[in-house]
Design a protein around this motif. Structure first.
Motif, PDB file in Angstrom:
ATOM      1  N   ILE A  30       0.744  -1.142   0.021  1.00 58.50           N
ATOM      2  CA  ILE A  30      -0.010   0.145   0.110  1.00 58.50           C
ATOM      3  C   ILE A  30       0.969   1.136   0.027  1.00 58.50           C
ATOM      4  O   ILE A  30       0.534   1.996  -0.763  1.00 58.50           O
ATOM      5  CB  ILE A  30      -0.868   0.040   1.048  1.00 58.50           C
ATOM      6  N   ASP A  31       1.884   1.344   0.933  1.00 52.42           N
ATOM      7  CA  ASP A  31       2.805   2.437   0.909  1.00 52.42           C
ATOM      8  C   ASP A  31       3.420   2.528  -0.304  1.00 52.42           C
ATOM      9  O   ASP A  31       3.628   3.668  -0.627  1.00 52.42           O
ATOM     10  CB  ASP A  31       3.454   2.317   2.227  1.00 52.42           C
ATOM     11  N   LEU A  32       4.153   1.538  -0.879  1.00 56.72           N
ATOM     12  CA  LEU A  32       5.084   1.731  -2.174  1.00 56.72           C
ATOM     13  C   LEU A  32       4.163   2.072  -3.244  1.00 56.72           C
ATOM     14  O   LEU A  32       4.491   2.862  -3.921  1.00 56.72           O
ATOM     15  CB  LEU A  32       5.569   0.445  -2.304  1.00 56.72           C
ATOM     16  N   ARG A  33       2.863   1.484  -3.331  1.00 57.70           N
ATOM     17  CA  ARG A  33       1.982   2.097  -4.291  1.00 57.70           C
ATOM     18  C   ARG A  33       1.647   3.532  -4.345  1.00 57.70           C
ATOM     19  O   ARG A  33       1.443   4.164  -5.064  1.00 57.70           O
ATOM     20  CB  ARG A  33       0.566   1.346  -4.214  1.00 57.70           C
ATOM     21  N   TYR A  34       1.326   3.878  -2.946  1.00 52.58           N
ATOM     22  CA  TYR A  34       1.109   5.366  -2.774  1.00 52.58           C
ATOM     23  C   TYR A  34       2.259   6.187  -3.020  1.00 52.58           C
ATOM     24  O   TYR A  34       2.167   7.307  -3.779  1.00 52.58           O
ATOM     25  CB  TYR A  34       0.795   5.520  -1.205  1.00 52.58           C
ATOM     26  N   GLY A  35       3.376   5.673  -2.818  1.00 57.81           N
ATOM     27  CA  GLY A  35       4.702   6.485  -3.487  1.00 57.81           C
ATOM     28  C   GLY A  35       4.859   6.481  -4.510  1.00 57.81           C
ATOM     29  O   GLY A  35       5.321   7.699  -5.267  1.00 57.81           O
ATOM     30  N   ILE A  36       4.425   5.551  -5.399  1.00 62.26           N
ATOM     31  CA  ILE A  36       4.847   5.606  -6.986  1.00 62.26           C
ATOM     32  C   ILE A  36       3.799   6.587  -7.478  1.00 62.26           C
ATOM     33  O   ILE A  36       4.142   7.391  -8.331  1.00 62.26           O
ATOM     34  CB  ILE A  36       4.518   4.531  -7.451  1.00 62.26           C
ATOM     35  N   GLU A  37       2.442   6.596  -6.889  1.00 62.29           N
ATOM     36  CA  GLU A  37       1.354   7.651  -7.525  1.00 62.29           C
ATOM     37  C   GLU A  37       1.985   8.818  -7.033  1.00 62.29           C
ATOM     38  O   GLU A  37       1.942   9.887  -7.831  1.00 62.29           O
ATOM     39  CB  GLU A  37       0.128   7.379  -6.712  1.00 62.29           C
ATOM     40  N   GLN A  38       2.479   9.126  -5.921  1.00 64.18           N
ATOM     41  CA  GLN A  38       3.133  10.637  -5.380  1.00 64.18           C
ATOM     42  C   GLN A  38       4.289  10.948  -6.337  1.00 64.18           C
ATOM     43  O   GLN A  38       4.120  11.908  -6.886  1.00 64.18           O
ATOM     44  CB  GLN A  38       3.578  10.501  -3.886  1.00 64.18           C
ATOM     45  N   ASP A  39       5.234   9.988  -6.544  1.00 65.26           N
ATOM     46  CA  ASP A  39       6.257  10.068  -7.445  1.00 65.26           C
ATOM     47  C   ASP A  39       5.958  10.533  -9.011  1.00 65.26           C
ATOM     48  O   ASP A  39       6.472  11.406  -9.466  1.00 65.26           O
ATOM     49  CB  ASP A  39       7.293   8.844  -7.118  1.00 65.26           C
ATOM     50  N   LEU A  40       5.163   9.507  -9.612  1.00 66.19           N
ATOM     51  CA  LEU A  40       4.500   9.785 -10.505  1.00 66.19           C
ATOM     52  C   LEU A  40       4.053  11.191 -10.999  1.00 66.19           C
ATOM     53  O   LEU A  40       4.190  11.586 -11.978  1.00 66.19           O
ATOM     54  CB  LEU A  40       3.653   8.715 -11.187  1.00 66.19           C
ATOM     55  N   THR A  41       3.204  11.601  -9.889  1.00 71.62           N
ATOM     56  CA  THR A  41       2.558  12.898 -10.078  1.00 71.62           C
ATOM     57  C   THR A  41       3.663  13.920 -10.093  1.00 71.62           C
ATOM     58  O   THR A  41       3.497  14.850 -10.924  1.00 71.62           O
ATOM     59  CB  THR A  41       1.609  13.304  -9.090  1.00 71.62           C
ATOM     60  N   TYR A  42       4.431  13.726  -9.470  1.00 74.77           N
ATOM     61  CA  TYR A  42       5.674  14.763  -9.111  1.00 74.77           C
ATOM     62  C   TYR A  42       6.217  14.847 -10.848  1.00 74.77           C
ATOM     63  O   TYR A  42       6.616  15.840 -11.143  1.00 74.77           O
ATOM     64  CB  TYR A  42       6.540  14.554  -8.217  1.00 74.77           C
TER      65      TYR A  42
END
Length: 465
Positions: free
Chosen positions: A242-254
């Motif tokens: 869950i955390d890594l997925r959220y992190g990917i989304e955060q990173d992709l958005t950036y």
């Protein structure tokens, strides 16, 4: 509405009733065309000293339209029972219904709403009951219990009044038909005119409904990366937490936000499907260009720098917060955030969101760029707050994971100073926060309590160091 009331057979009796002192209830027969278009004979209504009335429903009738010189089938007006759709969005609709005085004063058993995916919904055994005039008809609950079909929301009260409900669980791939109804004690059921409605096809609804978009990521409100893309972006074929997925989304958005126009155009060449919605288009990407993947891999887990003004999250109460923007200042982004306490002894605390994901397997050096408002040195503390590792039930709560000693910037002759906060390994959970606050005691008159900050840098440590 075609009504053939057999008055000729009843005129002598009606005259007698009209002169009576007390109401005399008498049922008579009426040939009636139903809203479904069927002819039927029903026993309804009341004859009393005030005459008699027929409580009817909307139906389809043939009328000659003189404007066009043709016969046409139209829905006849009816003031006895009506229903209106007030608002429809991507998941729900607000429905209101009301009834005439004749109905409200009649002998009724129950009233409510009927809804289905096919025209002419009828009262069915698939029903929920409300004890109030307002409530929610959740179609997902009905569907889970009864499957597709006719649903009835029944309201049981001593009197009939205007009713307002919210129908939820709508999907834009279906058209829904709804009617209000009244069931009388003599068994007669009267329906209002039928309304049809379709939920709005918004981007949010499309993401939740369209096939193959489960667990996809929406970037910049239009670009959709499907779940199949994610493992390729980070070379991780295993299940993503869950955390890594959220992190990917955060990173992709950036990452997508910082793309050039040419890079975005190259990305959109790989669109597999375009979904048109009422609030714009969704561009679905199942395969990412190799160049984009390589660029993202370098970015994912890499460093980040951000404007304090852009990522400002919060400030403790009792402070005056001002943004200064001036190209002549010579500070990063030509802007800085200035926080000054209202009281002479206040210590302001400022929070900043870190705009991208920072994995747990790397070390980072953290820097902050300050601007000096006067000649007094600053004394402050910097701390990190991170969510605790998440479980499937949630993202975890925030806790302080690092607190620095006092930092003192003495070289106030320079307008800009870069402070090395320290080396740190993050927990790898979403949305870490950096907090900076003054740590000046009441007796320490030699320090400034004003905080002015322009930029924060987080730089991955070179493994060869």
């Amino acid at each position: 509405m075609r009504l053939k009331i057999f008055l000729a057979l009843m005129l002598p009796f009606l005259c007698m009733v009209a002169s009576a002192q007390n109401p005399v209830e008498t049922v008579f027969k009426v040939e009636y065309r139903t809203a479904a278009g069927n002819d039927t004979i029903i026993e309804v209504s009341t004859i009393s000293t005030n005459g008699f009335s027929f409580i009817g429903s909307k139906g389809m009738v043939d009328r000659y339209n003189q404007m066009i010189g043709q016969w046409e089938t139209v829905e006849e007006e009816n003031g006895d029972a009506w229903l209106n759709v007030i608002k429809v969005d991507d998941k729900s609709a607000n429905i209101t219904a009301d009834f005439s005085i004749d109905i409200k004063e009649s002998g009724f058993e129950s009233f409510g709403y009927c809804i289905s995916k096919t025209p002419n919904p009828q009262i069915s055994d698939n029903r929920m009951q409300l004890s109030n005039y307002s409530g929610t008809l959740d179609l997902s609950i009905f569907n889970a219990e009864y499957g597709d079909g006719n649903y009835t929301l029944e309201i049981r009260k001593d009197v009939i009044d205007r009713s307002d409900i919210k129908v939820t669980g709508l999907s834009y791939i279906n058209t829904y038909y709804i009617r209000s109804y009244v069931k009388f004690r003599n068994g007669f059921i009267m329906y209002s005119g039928e309304k049809s409605l379709t939920a709005l096809k918004t981007k949010a609804a499309a993401l939740a409904t369209e096939e193959g978009l489960d667990n996809s990521l929406l970037l910049e409100d239009s670009i959709v990366f499907t779940e199949e893309v994610l493992p390729r972006l980070i070379d991780n074929e295993e299940e993503i937490s869950i955390d890594l997925r959220y992190g990917i989304e955060q990173d992709l958005t950036y990452f997508v936000k910082s793309m050039s126009s040419a890079e975005k155009a190259e990305l959109l060449k790989n669109v597999n499907k375009t979904i048109e919605c009422v609030d714009g288009n969704l561009y679905v990407i199942n395969e990412c260009p190799a160049g984009i993947i390589d660029t993202f891999k370098k970015n994912f887990g890499g460093g980040v720098e951000f404007s304090a003004v852009e990522m400002f999250k919060s400030v403790t109460s009792g402070e005056d917060t001002t943004v200064y923007c001036d190209a002549s200042l010579g500070v990063p982004y030509n802007s800085y955030l200035r926080v000054q306490p209202f009281s002479a002894t206040g210590n302001p605390k400022i929070g900043f969101n870190i705009p991208k994901y920072l994995p747990a397997d790397k070390e980072y050096d953290i820097y902050a760029v300050f601007v000096h408002p006067d000649t007094l040195p600053n004394k402050f503390i910097i701390e990190l707050q991170e969510r605790q590792p998440s479980s499937e039930s949630g993202k975890g709560s925030y806790k302080r994971t690092k607190k620095s000693d006092d930092y003192i910037i003495n070289n106030a002759s320079n307008s800009v100073d870069t402070c090395f906060v320290g080396r740190y390994t993050f927990l790898g959970t979403p949305d870490p926060i950096i907090q900076i606050y003054s740590d000046v005691k009441r007796t320490e008159k030699e320090y400034s309590r004003i905080i002015c900050i322009s930029k924060i840098c987080i730089v991955p440590v070179n493994e060869n160091e």
